[in-house]
Write an enzyme that holds these catalytic residues in place. Sequence first.
Site, PDB file in Angstrom:
ATOM      1  N   ASN A  10       0.866  -1.177   0.000  1.00 31.49           N
ATOM      2  CA  ASN A  10       0.000   0.000   0.000  1.00 31.49           C
ATOM      3  C   ASN A  10       0.902   1.226   0.000  1.00 31.49           C
ATOM      4  O   ASN A  10       1.503   1.554   1.025  1.00 31.49           O
ATOM      5  CB  ASN A  10      -0.890  -0.029   1.259  1.00 31.49           C
ATOM      6  CG  ASN A  10      -1.691   1.250   1.431  1.00 31.49           C
ATOM      7  OD1 ASN A  10      -1.808   2.059   0.504  1.00 31.49           O
ATOM      8  ND2 ASN A  10      -2.251   1.433   2.618  1.00 31.49           N
ATOM      9  N   LYS A  12       0.060   4.220  -0.253  1.00 31.65           N
ATOM     10  CA  LYS A  12      -0.583   5.403   0.356  1.00 31.65           C
ATOM     11  C   LYS A  12      -0.364   6.633  -0.539  1.00 31.65           C
ATOM     12  O   LYS A  12      -0.369   6.496  -1.748  1.00 31.65           O
ATOM     13  CB  LYS A  12      -0.071   5.625   1.779  1.00 31.65           C
ATOM     14  CG  LYS A  12      -0.114   4.353   2.635  1.00 31.65           C
ATOM     15  CD  LYS A  12       0.079   4.631   4.088  1.00 31.65           C
ATOM     16  CE  LYS A  12       0.178   3.318   4.852  1.00 31.65           C
ATOM     17  NZ  LYS A  12       0.079   3.481   6.289  1.00 31.65           N
ATOM     18  N   HIS A  93      -9.497   1.127   4.879  1.00 28.24           N
ATOM     19  CA  HIS A  93      -8.228   1.293   5.596  1.00 28.24           C
ATOM     20  C   HIS A  93      -8.468   2.213   6.792  1.00 28.24           C
ATOM     21  O   HIS A  93      -9.270   3.149   6.712  1.00 28.24           O
ATOM     22  CB  HIS A  93      -7.174   1.882   4.658  1.00 28.24           C
ATOM     23  CG  HIS A  93      -5.798   1.838   5.241  1.00 28.24           C
ATOM     24  ND1 HIS A  93      -5.376   2.738   6.191  1.00 28.24           N
ATOM     25  CD2 HIS A  93      -4.757   1.005   5.015  1.00 28.24           C
ATOM     26  CE1 HIS A  93      -4.126   2.450   6.531  1.00 28.24           C
ATOM     27  NE2 HIS A  93      -3.728   1.396   5.828  1.00 28.24           N
ATOM     28  N   GLU A  95      -6.844   4.556   7.932  1.00 30.04           N
ATOM     29  CA  GLU A  95      -6.609   5.984   7.651  1.00 30.04           C
ATOM     30  C   GLU A  95      -7.822   6.610   6.968  1.00 30.04           C
ATOM     31  O   GLU A  95      -8.100   7.798   7.142  1.00 30.04           O
ATOM     32  CB  GLU A  95      -5.323   6.142   6.819  1.00 30.04           C
ATOM     33  CG  GLU A  95      -4.087   5.866   7.683  1.00 30.04           C
ATOM     34  CD  GLU A  95      -2.851   5.428   6.930  1.00 30.04           C
ATOM     35  OE1 GLU A  95      -2.831   5.498   5.680  1.00 30.04           O
ATOM     36  OE2 GLU A  95      -1.892   4.985   7.597  1.00 30.04           O
ATOM     37  N   GLU A 164      -5.526  -5.204  10.362  1.00 31.78           N
ATOM     38  CA  GLU A 164      -4.491  -4.209  10.619  1.00 31.78           C
ATOM     39  C   GLU A 164      -4.790  -3.485  11.929  1.00 31.78           C
ATOM     40  O   GLU A 164      -5.602  -2.542  11.953  1.00 31.78           O
ATOM     41  CB  GLU A 164      -4.454  -3.174   9.494  1.00 31.78           C
ATOM     42  CG  GLU A 164      -4.157  -3.747   8.132  1.00 31.78           C
ATOM     43  CD  GLU A 164      -3.548  -2.710   7.207  1.00 31.78           C
ATOM     44  OE1 GLU A 164      -2.439  -2.956   6.727  1.00 31.78           O
ATOM     45  OE2 GLU A 164      -4.157  -1.644   7.007  1.00 31.78           O
ATOM     46  N   GLY A 170       2.422   1.863  10.845  1.00 31.34           N
ATOM     47  CA  GLY A 170       3.417   2.928  10.746  1.00 31.34           C
ATOM     48  C   GLY A 170       4.124   3.246  12.049  1.00 31.34           C
ATOM     49  O   GLY A 170       4.788   4.272  12.167  1.00 31.34           O
ATOM     50  N   SER A 209       3.235  -2.484  10.275  1.00 31.73           N
ATOM     51  CA  SER A 209       4.678  -2.501  10.543  1.00 31.73           C
ATOM     52  C   SER A 209       5.363  -3.806  10.144  1.00 31.73           C
ATOM     53  O   SER A 209       6.322  -4.236  10.783  1.00 31.73           O
ATOM     54  CB  SER A 209       4.962  -2.169  12.011  1.00 31.73           C
ATOM     55  OG  SER A 209       4.585  -0.827  12.296  1.00 31.73           O
TER      56      SER A 209
END
Length: 252
Positions: A10, A12, A93, A95, A164, A170, A209
């Site tokens: 991904n 992003k 996701h 985010e 996730e 991250g 991660s």
Amino acid sequence: MTTRPFVVGNWKMNGLRANLAEARAIDRGAARHPGVRVAIAPPFTLIAAMAEQAETMAIGGQDCHVAASGAYTGDVGAPMLADAGAVFTILGHSERRANHGESDALVRAKAEAALAAGLEVIVCVGETEAERDAGQAETVVCAQLDGSLPTGEGVPARVTVAYEPVWAIGTGRVPSVADVGAMHRAIRTRLLAIYGEDGAGIAILYGGSVNPGNAAELMAADEVGGALVGGASLTAENFLPIVLAAAGPPSE
Ligand code: PEP
């Protein structure tokens, strides 16, 4: 897990045309591991160019709108992704859920739109740190599955789930292998409840991660069918060892 491991990068909001060379290096490296399905979801701006150049890996989007087209400034419809060469899209996701207020119902509507456009979907779920600390992780994730997953004839074959944990994305922090296995087993149980026996074939990716140093042990956890990789997918140097880890040890 009988299906090929699936390793998805991904990107992003990262990547310019100058980075297409990196994607080509990943693609050529992926060709050495036919036992692993490798994919990248670049920003919308790079989908067409990457799809034209990719020989091995699948290219996908990171989101789509529920409508196929219309007055939705700044959005992208699923048929546009398919037209650009995408074969799947990531949806839900964390985010997007956090930064754009996406609900489970919206994620499901997007998934239905993507399927209608002929795309596969990777539906992301995961708990926050506060939810895990409160002992709510499995409850939260199962509710996200119930609310976000599309259903219907032929749908399970075109669905992948990515677990996730939000607190692992991250951050360099990862759950224990035991916790990953426990959550993936809980997800499998839920998929069987939602889809019946078709739920057995749905790949459940771990994301958060993943890096060359931890990929092998994370992907060896129970019911882990691959990885959704953010930061470490941006370079062939970091991403290809993760693909190699998914391929497993060479057979005798
Ligand atoms: C992601 O955002 O999907 C992700 C897993 O990111 P990272 O690998 O950077 O934690």
